[in-house]
Design a protein around this motif. Structure first.
Motif, PDB file in Angstrom:
ATOM      1  N   ILE A 428      53.836 -17.190  67.590  1.00 40.55           N
ATOM      2  CA  ILE A 428      54.910 -17.544  68.511  1.00 40.55           C
ATOM      3  C   ILE A 428      54.534 -17.039  69.899  1.00 40.55           C
ATOM      4  O   ILE A 428      54.091 -15.912  70.064  1.00 40.55           O
ATOM      5  CB  ILE A 428      56.249 -16.913  68.081  1.00 40.55           C
ATOM      6  CG1 ILE A 428      56.816 -17.641  66.857  1.00 40.55           C
ATOM      7  CG2 ILE A 428      57.267 -16.989  69.207  1.00 40.55           C
ATOM      8  CD1 ILE A 428      58.167 -17.122  66.417  1.00 40.55           C
ATOM      9  N   SER A 431      59.025 -19.709  73.297  1.00 38.96           N
ATOM     10  CA  SER A 431      60.016 -19.971  72.248  1.00 38.96           C
ATOM     11  C   SER A 431      59.469 -20.845  71.135  1.00 38.96           C
ATOM     12  O   SER A 431      60.182 -21.145  70.177  1.00 38.96           O
ATOM     13  CB  SER A 431      61.261 -20.643  72.859  1.00 38.96           C
ATOM     14  OG  SER A 431      60.910 -21.893  73.441  1.00 38.96           O
ATOM     15  N   ASP A 432      58.193 -21.261  71.239  1.00 39.07           N
ATOM     16  CA  ASP A 432      57.638 -22.226  70.288  1.00 39.07           C
ATOM     17  C   ASP A 432      56.637 -21.577  69.337  1.00 39.07           C
ATOM     18  O   ASP A 432      56.030 -20.550  69.645  1.00 39.07           O
ATOM     19  CB  ASP A 432      56.935 -23.364  71.039  1.00 39.07           C
ATOM     20  CG  ASP A 432      57.858 -24.109  71.983  1.00 39.07           C
ATOM     21  OD1 ASP A 432      59.077 -24.083  71.733  1.00 39.07           O
ATOM     22  OD2 ASP A 432      57.368 -24.692  72.963  1.00 39.07           O
ATOM     23  N   PRO A 445      51.677 -27.085  70.186  1.00 33.49           N
ATOM     24  CA  PRO A 445      52.976 -26.623  69.686  1.00 33.49           C
ATOM     25  C   PRO A 445      53.308 -27.340  68.384  1.00 33.49           C
ATOM     26  O   PRO A 445      53.156 -28.556  68.274  1.00 33.49           O
ATOM     27  CB  PRO A 445      53.943 -27.015  70.809  1.00 33.49           C
ATOM     28  CG  PRO A 445      53.081 -27.304  72.000  1.00 33.49           C
ATOM     29  CD  PRO A 445      51.787 -27.788  71.467  1.00 33.49           C
ATOM     30  N   ILE A 447      56.300 -26.183  66.242  1.00 34.80           N
ATOM     31  CA  ILE A 447      57.752 -26.156  66.086  1.00 34.80           C
ATOM     32  C   ILE A 447      58.363 -25.728  67.412  1.00 34.80           C
ATOM     33  O   ILE A 447      58.085 -24.633  67.900  1.00 34.80           O
ATOM     34  CB  ILE A 447      58.188 -25.193  64.958  1.00 34.80           C
ATOM     35  CG1 ILE A 447      57.511 -25.561  63.632  1.00 34.80           C
ATOM     36  CG2 ILE A 447      59.702 -25.208  64.807  1.00 34.80           C
ATOM     37  CD1 ILE A 447      57.768 -24.546  62.525  1.00 34.80           C
ATOM     38  N   ASP A 448      59.189 -26.591  67.975  1.00 38.53           N
ATOM     39  CA  ASP A 448      59.862 -26.271  69.237  1.00 38.53           C
ATOM     40  C   ASP A 448      61.021 -25.316  68.988  1.00 38.53           C
ATOM     41  O   ASP A 448      61.690 -25.371  67.954  1.00 38.53           O
ATOM     42  CB  ASP A 448      60.390 -27.552  69.901  1.00 38.53           C
ATOM     43  CG  ASP A 448      59.265 -28.479  70.331  1.00 38.53           C
ATOM     44  OD1 ASP A 448      58.156 -27.986  70.567  1.00 38.53           O
ATOM     45  OD2 ASP A 448      59.503 -29.701  70.411  1.00 38.53           O
ATOM     46  N   ASN A 449      61.257 -24.441  69.960  1.00 40.24           N
ATOM     47  CA  ASN A 449      62.412 -23.536  69.951  1.00 40.24           C
ATOM     48  C   ASN A 449      62.525 -22.755  68.648  1.00 40.24           C
ATOM     49  O   ASN A 449      63.603 -22.644  68.069  1.00 40.24           O
ATOM     50  CB  ASN A 449      63.711 -24.309  70.213  1.00 40.24           C
ATOM     51  CG  ASN A 449      64.878 -23.384  70.485  1.00 40.24           C
ATOM     52  OD1 ASN A 449      64.720 -22.284  71.026  1.00 40.24           O
ATOM     53  ND2 ASN A 449      66.068 -23.794  70.087  1.00 40.24           N
ATOM     54  N   MET A 450      61.415 -22.215  68.202  1.00 38.09           N
ATOM     55  CA  MET A 450      61.442 -21.412  66.967  1.00 38.09           C
ATOM     56  C   MET A 450      62.336 -20.179  67.131  1.00 38.09           C
ATOM     57  O   MET A 450      62.975 -19.732  66.164  1.00 38.09           O
ATOM     58  CB  MET A 450      60.020 -20.985  66.592  1.00 38.09           C
ATOM     59  CG  MET A 450      59.929 -20.116  65.348  1.00 38.09           C
ATOM     60  SD  MET A 450      60.673 -20.883  63.909  1.00 38.09           S
ATOM     61  CE  MET A 450      59.306 -21.819  63.284  1.00 38.09           C
ATOM     62  N   ASN A 644      52.232 -21.566  79.097  1.00 34.78           N
ATOM     63  CA  ASN A 644      53.550 -21.095  78.671  1.00 34.78           C
ATOM     64  C   ASN A 644      54.552 -21.164  79.817  1.00 34.78           C
ATOM     65  O   ASN A 644      55.541 -20.455  79.844  1.00 34.78           O
ATOM     66  CB  ASN A 644      53.439 -19.650  78.154  1.00 34.78           C
ATOM     67  CG  ASN A 644      54.662 -19.217  77.380  1.00 34.78           C
ATOM     68  OD1 ASN A 644      55.249 -20.002  76.647  1.00 34.78           O
ATOM     69  ND2 ASN A 644      55.060 -17.976  77.557  1.00 34.78           N
ATOM     70  N   THR A 648      62.416 -23.447  79.228  1.00 34.66           N
ATOM     71  CA  THR A 648      63.090 -23.628  77.950  1.00 34.66           C
ATOM     72  C   THR A 648      64.571 -23.877  78.192  1.00 34.66           C
ATOM     73  O   THR A 648      65.125 -23.515  79.224  1.00 34.66           O
ATOM     74  CB  THR A 648      62.935 -22.377  77.061  1.00 34.66           C
ATOM     75  OG1 THR A 648      63.537 -21.262  77.737  1.00 34.66           O
ATOM     76  CG2 THR A 648      61.473 -22.074  76.805  1.00 34.66           C
TER      77      THR A 648
END
Length: 838
Positions: A428, A431-432, A445, A447-450, A644, A648
């Motif tokens: 991570i 946030s991804d 990336p 998984i978005d917004n993990m 990065n 977000t």
């Protein structure tokens, strides 16, 4: 030495071209307080984002003068200058050459003296960056500073004298009995069974080192991790040498949180940790165990392969592996050893994570944080390495640099850092969840917004299950990804139902099912997701268990080994609420496999409880072979630059405690709960304070709101509308709150739309006392009750909370006792809502 040319980046490639890790070359720098060096600052050889650096803080007095000393370690340094920036990094306040430079060749040091221009605001923190050219490299040293506009400087000298004196006095029982015993709060909650952990509740004898023979100790390094006019938090780091059959050395950290008054200093918290530095000496090997001496097992990572023929462990920032079959110990990785033991090597602003150990004893591992020495010296990031046991070499697979602080990168690595297969590394960042290709040196990336999801992983780390918990719609499915193949499957409930991710039992997914009609609010207004079924599902999707109990619903689970403990409720038709009933449990038919080699505590006469690794086979210490691997050399770079910078949708909150980040989350309530529990600090993604403990006035009241609302009868109006209107009018905003509520806007959405530039903070379930931070700054806090009504917290004193309650007619502003308010809000679920301008 020539460097081998690797024509293609095959993983785990061995080579005859190896070398030892290169020595540290960067000078260190310390700010001076009354001629004494404070926390050591370590140089960055890359541009750093001050927005994501917290570090230590130093108060400068009325004249804004600062002195610093640089330890050169034989290097040449010149062209000194300093920068002052706002903490959010948006503004460069000053950039000035340092001309008052004096070198002492005998000490191999350079002293710098400079004055900051009158361009900074009093009592506001800034980032100070001291820059020097070191043998052709531009090196940066970063600290926070605050100008107090007076010479008292938040009573910094007095606070320093206290913590230094307290620490020193612990080594003298007679003196300690007179000077520090009264500061302790010794009681039955203090654990006196181990020297590895000591706190303010420990016995006087435990705090003063018990029966240990402390032969010597180094001068403590003092880190000022938090400083305000009343309060301060300090971390002291030093080493002690303990006598016994054979002397050994331990790293010690002492944490103080204190409050200064004109009359006395109050010790609010005291913690001390003590951990032996394992050296791999033959004397540390018994017939059937490896003696780790005084150490906290929570800080020792331990992993063995499937057959138990080899295992790896991390102790005090050093990675070792032991092959049970051939009695070989390898010191695989660490920045310090007997030959490289100066502060540049021994400081532990990095963490090692064991990713895998196979049957041959080969080890995959990652190193996250600040790189003390080697080819990435002075950089921050995550490196992935492979140790080849047959060739006794360590090869870097990839290095992912970052401009964020080492504390943040270490915190990200503690969340997820795992291998999918021999060529994929998952982590991570931001946030991804990212997948890094170890062969192609690329990333994507996955998984978005993990950070906005609840996620669980089995102990093997082969897969991950996640669920968006930011809205009820997210409870319509659970996603499961296999790290090796990146194949994603979805687990979904029947129509009209929701699914709740609970965790893993061994390698099997555990989740609950909820009927929509079974979701009811509790007495505090919180929705209760009453699960009528608990299911255990294997990785192929087969249902292994489908637990149901007529009339009973599960609202909580605890998964431990092969057992799931179920907290259950029944529906009470007469009250309209769920009520607690007996617990139940689900037992797995599979036996819990005990490791062949185990990490445990053992009670000793000399040192109380100590840590050890119990071995599957007895060994002969005299025949032990200790190996020190070399690094495989390669041509070119194995860096992967991760972008990065993308904005977000969610605010990211960083929880600091001592000198570490203990949580990174998008949930403001989770962040505040963690910080309030340990009395830490919450910062946002712009490096602005969101919350910290203490430094409160004895009383404060928002008189603007008081004068605007008192003696006006709002009892016939919607109390939530009235409270929101009062908050917005206080900020000079006039909107039709009633119309927005009628259109379906929530209170949070109304504040967010009406207060651009403010961070809206939902504090469901948080402690009322934490809200005083905002009242202290003239920021109102709305509280929602289970009957749908709302109040505003608009002030406090030592005994009371000042409330604005629209339902109270013309007596709507009044004082309510602290304890009564606490009970009232707790009974109603502690639903607080406030905001903070950046």
């Amino acid at each position: 030495m020539s460097i081998i040319i690797i024509s293609r980046f095959n993983n785990h490639q061995s080579s005859d071209m190896t070398a030892k890790m290169s020595e540290a070359t960067l000078p260190t720098l310390s700010l001076l307080e009354d001629g004494k060096a404070l926390a050591t600052l370590y140089g960055y050889t890359q541009e750093m984002d001050v927005t994501h650096i917290h570090g230590t803080v130093f108060p400068t007095g009325a004249e804004r003068e600062i002195s610093a000393i640089m330890n050169l370690y034989g290097q040449e340094a010149d062209n000194f200058k300093f920068e002052v920036r706002t903490l959010d990094g948006s503004s460069l306040v000053e950039s000035t050459q340092i001309t008052d430079v004096s070198a002492k060749s005998a000490d191999d040091t350079v002293t710098l003296n400079f004055q900051i221009k009158d361009l900074i605001d009093a009592n506001k923190e800034y980032a100070l960056i001291i820059i020097a050219d070191v043998d052709g490299r531009s090196v940066r040293y970063i600290s926070r500073i605050v100008w107090t506009a007076d010479e008292e400087r938040y009573y910094f000298d007095e606070k320093l004298d206290f913590v230094r004196g307290f620490s020193q006095t612990t080594f003298d029982k007679e003196k300690a009995a007179q000077q520090i015993k009264t500061y302790l709060e010794s009681n039955s909650s203090g654990d006196n069974s181990s020297y590895a952990k000591v706190n303010i509740n420990s016995s006087f004898n435990q705090v003063t080192w018990g029966d240990l023979e402390i032969k010597s100790h180094t001068e403590p390094e003092v880190l000022t991790v938090d400083l305000h006019e009343q309060t301060g938090s300090f971390l002291l780091k030093y080493q002690v040498t303990v006598g016994g059959d054979k002397d050994f050395t331990c790293n010690v950290e002492e944490y103080f949180r204190i409050r200064y008054t004109k009359d006395r200093i109050y010790l609010l918290n005291y913690e001390r940790t003590m951990n032996n530095i394992f050296m791999g000496d033959k004397s540390e090997f018994d017939s059937g165990a490896i003696d780790l001496k005084i150490a906290d097992t929570d800080n020792i990572e331990f992993t063995e392969n499937e057959g138990g023929s080899a295992f790896a462990f991390v102790s005090q920032g050093r990675l070792f592996s032991y092959n049970v079959t051939n009695n070989k110990l390898a010191y695989i990785f660490g920045f310090y050893d007997e030959a490289s033991d100066d502060p540049r090597c021994t400081h532990t602003d990095n963490s090692i994570k064991i990713l895998n150990i196979d049957e041959a004893g080969n080890v995959d591992f990652s190193v996250a944080g600040y790189m003390n020495r080697g080819i990435h010296e002075g950089k921050v990031g995550i490196a992935v390495y492979y140790y080849n046991a047959s060739t006794n070499t360590v090869e870097e697979q990839v290095f992912i640099p970052s401009s964020q602080s080492e504390e943040i990168i270490m915190a990200y690595a503690s969340k997820i850092a795992t291998l999918g297969n021999s060529s994929q590394f998952y982590m991570i960042l931001g946030s991804d969840l990212l997948a890094v290709d170890l062969e192609g040196r690329t990333y994507e990336p996955i998984i978005d917004n993990m950070l906005g999801c609840k996620y669980e992983m089995p102990e093997s780390g082969e897969m991950i299950a996640w669920q968006d918990v930011t809205s009820r719609d997210g409870l319509k499915s659970i996603s499961v990804m296999n790290f090796a193949t990146q194949a994603v499957t979805s687990v979904e409930p029947e129509s009209g139902e929701y699914i709740i991710l609970l965790g893993y039992m061994d390698e099997d997914l555990v989740y609950g099912l909820v009927r929509e009609e079974d979701i009811h609010n509790d007495q505090m207004g919180n929705p209760v997701y009453a699960m009528y079924s608990i299911r255990i599902q294997d990785k192929e999707g087969r249902i292994l268990e489908n637990y149901k109990s007529d009339g009973n619903y599960t609202v909580g689970t605890l998964i431990k080994d092969n057992q799931i403990i179920l907290s259950r409720v029944k529906w009470n038709e007469s009250t309209g609420f769920y009520e607690d009933t007996t617990q139940d449990q689900i037992m797995s038919t599979l036996e819990v496999e005990e490791g062949s080699n185990t990490l445990s505590y053992v009670n000793t006469d000399a040192y109380k409880y100590t840590a050890q690794i119990s071995l599957k086979n007895s060994i002969t210490a005299s025949s032990l072979k200790v190996l020190t691997p070399s690094l495989t050399l390669y041509e070119g770079s194995r860096e992967v630059a991760v972008d990065n910078s993308e904005e977000t949708d969610n605010n990211i909150f960083f929880v600091y405690y001592k000198d570490k980040v203990i949580n990174i989350t998008v949930n403001s309530a989770d962040a505040l709960t963690d910080a309030y529990t340990c009395k830490g600090v919450v910062m946002d993604d712009s490096n602005d304070y969101v919350w910290y403990s203490g430094n409160l006035l004895t009383s404060n009241q928002i008189m603007s709101i008081t004068n605007n609302v008192e003696k006006t009868d709002y009892s016939s109006e919607n109390s939530t509308e009235v409270c929101l209107r009062a908050m917005l009018e206080f900020e000079g905003i006039n909107v039709d709150v009633g119309k927005m509520l009628e259109e379906g806007y929530t209170a949070e959405e109304i504040l967010k739309q009406s207060l651009p530039g403010a961070t809206i903070l939902e504090y469901d379930g948080c402690d009322m006392n934490a809200m005083l931070y905002y009242l202290n700054q003239d920021i109102p806090v709305m509280v929602r009750l289970s009957d749908g009504s709302s109040m505003l917290l608009i002030g406090f004193n030592t005994q009371n909370i000042v409330l604005f309650n629209p339902k109270k007619g013309t007596t709507n502003v009044y004082k309510n006792g602290m304890n009564d308010s606490y009970s009232l809000f707790e009974e109603n679920g502690n639903h607080f809502l406030t905001y903070l301008y950046k």
